[in-house]
Structures are given as structure tokens and as C-alpha cells.
Design a protein around this motif. Structure first.
Motif, PDB file in Angstrom:
ATOM      1  N   MET A 105       1.101  -1.395   0.024  1.00 43.80           N
ATOM      2  CA  MET A 105      -0.097  -0.120  -0.046  1.00 43.80           C
ATOM      3  C   MET A 105       0.739   1.203   0.174  1.00 43.80           C
ATOM      4  O   MET A 105       1.936   1.225   0.442  1.00 43.80           O
ATOM      5  CB  MET A 105      -0.810   0.041   1.199  1.00 43.80           C
ATOM      6  CG  MET A 105      -0.038   0.178   2.582  1.00 43.80           C
ATOM      7  SD  MET A 105      -1.275   0.461   4.019  1.00 43.80           S
ATOM      8  CE  MET A 105      -1.727   2.196   3.790  1.00 43.80           C
ATOM      9  N   LYS A 161       1.573   4.448   1.616  1.00 40.02           N
ATOM     10  CA  LYS A 161       1.492   5.134   3.055  1.00 40.02           C
ATOM     11  C   LYS A 161       1.273   6.951   2.838  1.00 40.02           C
ATOM     12  O   LYS A 161       2.131   7.223   1.973  1.00 40.02           O
ATOM     13  CB  LYS A 161       2.501   4.651   4.092  1.00 40.02           C
ATOM     14  CG  LYS A 161       2.559   3.278   4.243  1.00 40.02           C
ATOM     15  CD  LYS A 161       3.736   2.970   5.342  1.00 40.02           C
ATOM     16  CE  LYS A 161       3.860   1.623   5.436  1.00 40.02           C
ATOM     17  NZ  LYS A 161       4.646   1.065   6.624  1.00 40.02           N
ATOM     18  N   PRO A 162       0.521   7.323   3.714  1.00 41.43           N
ATOM     19  CA  PRO A 162       0.531   8.714   3.396  1.00 41.43           C
ATOM     20  C   PRO A 162       2.085   9.369   3.873  1.00 41.43           C
ATOM     21  O   PRO A 162       2.645   9.013   4.924  1.00 41.43           O
ATOM     22  CB  PRO A 162      -0.726   9.262   4.432  1.00 41.43           C
ATOM     23  CG  PRO A 162      -0.760   8.117   5.634  1.00 41.43           C
ATOM     24  CD  PRO A 162      -0.434   6.997   4.664  1.00 41.43           C
ATOM     25  N   HIS A 209      -0.222  12.418   7.685  1.00 36.55           N
ATOM     26  CA  HIS A 209      -1.440  11.922   8.248  1.00 36.55           C
ATOM     27  C   HIS A 209      -1.942  12.613   9.236  1.00 36.55           C
ATOM     28  O   HIS A 209      -1.429  13.052  10.128  1.00 36.55           O
ATOM     29  CB  HIS A 209      -1.234  10.478   8.943  1.00 36.55           C
ATOM     30  CG  HIS A 209      -2.623   9.748   8.679  1.00 36.55           C
ATOM     31  ND1 HIS A 209      -2.721   8.326   8.650  1.00 36.55           N
ATOM     32  CD2 HIS A 209      -3.871  10.161   9.084  1.00 36.55           C
ATOM     33  CE1 HIS A 209      -3.887   7.849   8.788  1.00 36.55           C
ATOM     34  NE2 HIS A 209      -4.582   9.105   9.016  1.00 36.55           N
ATOM     35  N   PHE A 224      -4.831  13.882  11.801  1.00 34.51           N
ATOM     36  CA  PHE A 224      -5.590  13.349  12.624  1.00 34.51           C
ATOM     37  C   PHE A 224      -6.332  14.564  13.215  1.00 34.51           C
ATOM     38  O   PHE A 224      -5.769  15.506  14.000  1.00 34.51           O
ATOM     39  CB  PHE A 224      -5.189  12.437  13.905  1.00 34.51           C
ATOM     40  CG  PHE A 224      -4.694  11.046  12.988  1.00 34.51           C
ATOM     41  CD1 PHE A 224      -5.564  10.061  12.995  1.00 34.51           C
ATOM     42  CD2 PHE A 224      -3.092  10.982  12.981  1.00 34.51           C
ATOM     43  CE1 PHE A 224      -5.043   8.785  12.435  1.00 34.51           C
ATOM     44  CE2 PHE A 224      -2.852   9.642  12.318  1.00 34.51           C
ATOM     45  CZ  PHE A 224      -3.693   8.649  12.153  1.00 34.51           C
ATOM     46  N   LEU A 267      -3.282  12.352   4.311  1.00 39.64           N
ATOM     47  CA  LEU A 267      -4.638  11.705   4.675  1.00 39.64           C
ATOM     48  C   LEU A 267      -4.960  12.303   5.770  1.00 39.64           C
ATOM     49  O   LEU A 267      -4.484  12.712   6.683  1.00 39.64           O
ATOM     50  CB  LEU A 267      -4.283  10.240   4.775  1.00 39.64           C
ATOM     51  CG  LEU A 267      -5.517   9.229   5.179  1.00 39.64           C
ATOM     52  CD1 LEU A 267      -6.393   9.229   3.918  1.00 39.64           C
ATOM     53  CD2 LEU A 267      -4.891   7.622   5.494  1.00 39.64           C
ATOM     54  N   THR A 326      -8.040  12.029   8.928  1.00 42.60           N
ATOM     55  CA  THR A 326      -8.749  11.000   9.743  1.00 42.60           C
ATOM     56  C   THR A 326      -9.395  11.694  10.960  1.00 42.60           C
ATOM     57  O   THR A 326      -8.635  12.235  11.722  1.00 42.60           O
ATOM     58  CB  THR A 326      -8.015   9.566   9.713  1.00 42.60           C
ATOM     59  OG1 THR A 326      -7.518   8.994   8.590  1.00 42.60           O
ATOM     60  CG2 THR A 326      -8.908   8.647  10.597  1.00 42.60           C
ATOM     61  N   HIS A 327     -10.528  11.427  11.384  1.00 41.61           N
ATOM     62  CA  HIS A 327     -11.116  11.927  12.485  1.00 41.61           C
ATOM     63  C   HIS A 327     -10.980  10.766  13.766  1.00 41.61           C
ATOM     64  O   HIS A 327     -11.131   9.721  13.125  1.00 41.61           O
ATOM     65  CB  HIS A 327     -12.577  12.506  12.220  1.00 41.61           C
ATOM     66  CG  HIS A 327     -13.629  11.390  11.925  1.00 41.61           C
ATOM     67  ND1 HIS A 327     -13.739  11.023  10.534  1.00 41.61           N
ATOM     68  CD2 HIS A 327     -14.628  10.745  12.513  1.00 41.61           C
ATOM     69  CE1 HIS A 327     -14.627  10.042  10.322  1.00 41.61           C
ATOM     70  NE2 HIS A 327     -15.223  10.074  11.771  1.00 41.61           N
ATOM     71  N   TYR A 379       1.234  13.092  11.792  1.00 42.21           N
ATOM     72  CA  TYR A 379       2.028  12.246  12.005  1.00 42.21           C
ATOM     73  C   TYR A 379       2.661  12.012  10.412  1.00 42.21           C
ATOM     74  O   TYR A 379       2.091  12.409   9.548  1.00 42.21           O
ATOM     75  CB  TYR A 379       1.410  10.771  12.470  1.00 42.21           C
ATOM     76  CG  TYR A 379       1.403  10.959  13.960  1.00 42.21           C
ATOM     77  CD1 TYR A 379       2.560  10.711  14.811  1.00 42.21           C
ATOM     78  CD2 TYR A 379       0.279  10.762  14.787  1.00 42.21           C
ATOM     79  CE1 TYR A 379       2.434  10.668  16.328  1.00 42.21           C
ATOM     80  CE2 TYR A 379       0.215  10.841  15.997  1.00 42.21           C
ATOM     81  CZ  TYR A 379       1.289  10.668  16.782  1.00 42.21           C
ATOM     82  OH  TYR A 379       1.368  10.590  18.329  1.00 42.21           O
ATOM     83  N   PRO A 380       3.895  11.285  10.321  1.00 41.68           N
ATOM     84  CA  PRO A 380       4.758  10.706  11.441  1.00 41.68           C
ATOM     85  C   PRO A 380       5.467  11.897  12.094  1.00 41.68           C
ATOM     86  O   PRO A 380       6.358  11.466  12.836  1.00 41.68           O
ATOM     87  CB  PRO A 380       5.335   9.891  10.623  1.00 41.68           C
ATOM     88  CG  PRO A 380       5.512  10.498   9.319  1.00 41.68           C
ATOM     89  CD  PRO A 380       4.274  11.173   8.976  1.00 41.68           C
TER      90      PRO A 380
END
Lengths: 103, 103
Positions: A1, A3-4, A7, A9, A50, A52-53, A69-70
Motif C-alpha cells: 500500500m 502510505k501517506p 497523516h 488526525f 490523509l 482521519t477523524h 504524523y509521522p
């Protein structure tokens, strides 16, 4: 995959019982989430960033909380007005926005 | 603030409208979340390891999804039986569990 690269959050105060109430949610974090997503799409960064909640991070008094992140960068009291500077300086520029970081 | 050394994100299929249904949720990810939290407490790692549940990561077919930052390690098809090895080898041992990583 794939990876972002970044990321993001965003606490939406989601609870595991399905309820959604809490400090970040009351401070419009759902709008913040949608605005971040729109900004990322508009900049053509959807493949690298990406969003994400999340449920509560446990530091409600610092909310709305956004964690990147990271890089392990924690922002607090984030509003819609802060999205552009986070996108410009951090996500595109590579330098976290010190003035918004939680100390 | 003290940042977590390991931040474990577990998809609980939380949706921003408050609904909670989706692949990871249907595969007992809420139990997985609680079991991770218990294991971390039992090992006395609560100060270093934070667990947060999330909305969908967009790779439902790989679920239940568990992401560990800042290491950007993505695990798929995680069950209760995998918690001990992830805790032993990755969180305490520092080496991601290759067999569970999403390729």
C-alpha cells in the motif's frame, strides 16, 4: 500500500458508543475536518495527505486538537483560520507552525 | 505536553454523523480497542503508549486496521489474538510484526 506522507488526525469527539459530543465537537471540529479535506483536494495533495477523524485525545482543554504524523506535531485551539498556515508552512513547507503547537 | 512514544490508532468505523457502522466495527474493532488499552495498562505502558479510535481509513477490505505512529506501520486483519505479538515485538521490542503488515 502507499502510505501517506502526512497523516492529519482531527478529534471529532467520536465515542465508541456512537455518541458524538465533547469539547472538540462542540468547537466545530467536524467543520474543521471537512475544510481540511477540501483544502487538501484543492491543492492536489490527496495522494500524499490523509485526514482521519478520531475519538478524544484526552487533552480537551487544548482542543480542537489536530495531530500530524509521522512528525508527532500536536496543534491546539485550531480554527478554520489556521488551516491555510498549517497547509502552507507545515504540510507543503515542511516546518511545523510553532505558534499553534501545544507546549 | 508529553507526546506518546507510540500512538496506536484503531479504526472503529466512527462516522462524523455519529453513526458507527462499517467493516472494522463489524469485525469487533471496539473490543480490539478495549483489549489493547487493557494490555497497555497491564504492562504499565500507559504513559508512553496512547490508543485512539478513528473513523474509516479507506481500506476497509484490509480491516480491522491498526496504525502505529510515528513509525507509520499499518496492520491489517488484526484480531484479539494478534495483540500480544504486536505488544511484545513492536511496542516493547521495537520491531514491527512483518506478517501482519499491509503490503
Amino acid at each position: 500500500m502507499k502510505k501517506p506522507k502526512y497523516h492529519v488526525f482531527i478529534c471529532s469527539s467520536s465515542r465508541i458508543n456512537g455518541q458524538q459530543k465533547g469539547f472538540c465537537h462542540s468547537k466545530n471540529s467536524v467543520n474543521l475536518l471537512e475544510e481540511f479535506m477540501e483544502e487538501i483536494e484543492e491543492r492536489g495533495l490527496g495522494g500524499d495527505v490523509l485526514v482521519t477523524h478520531t475519538g478524544c485525545f484526552g487533552i480537551c482543554e487544548k482542543g480542537p486538537v489536530v495531530v500530524v504524523y509521522p512528525h508527532n506535531v500536536w496543534y491546539g485551539g485550531v480554527t478554520s483560520d489556521d488551516i491555510e498556515v498549517i497547509m502552507d508552512e507545515h504540510i507543503e513547507g515542511g516546518s511545523p507552525v510553532k505558534s499553534l503547537e501545544i507546549n
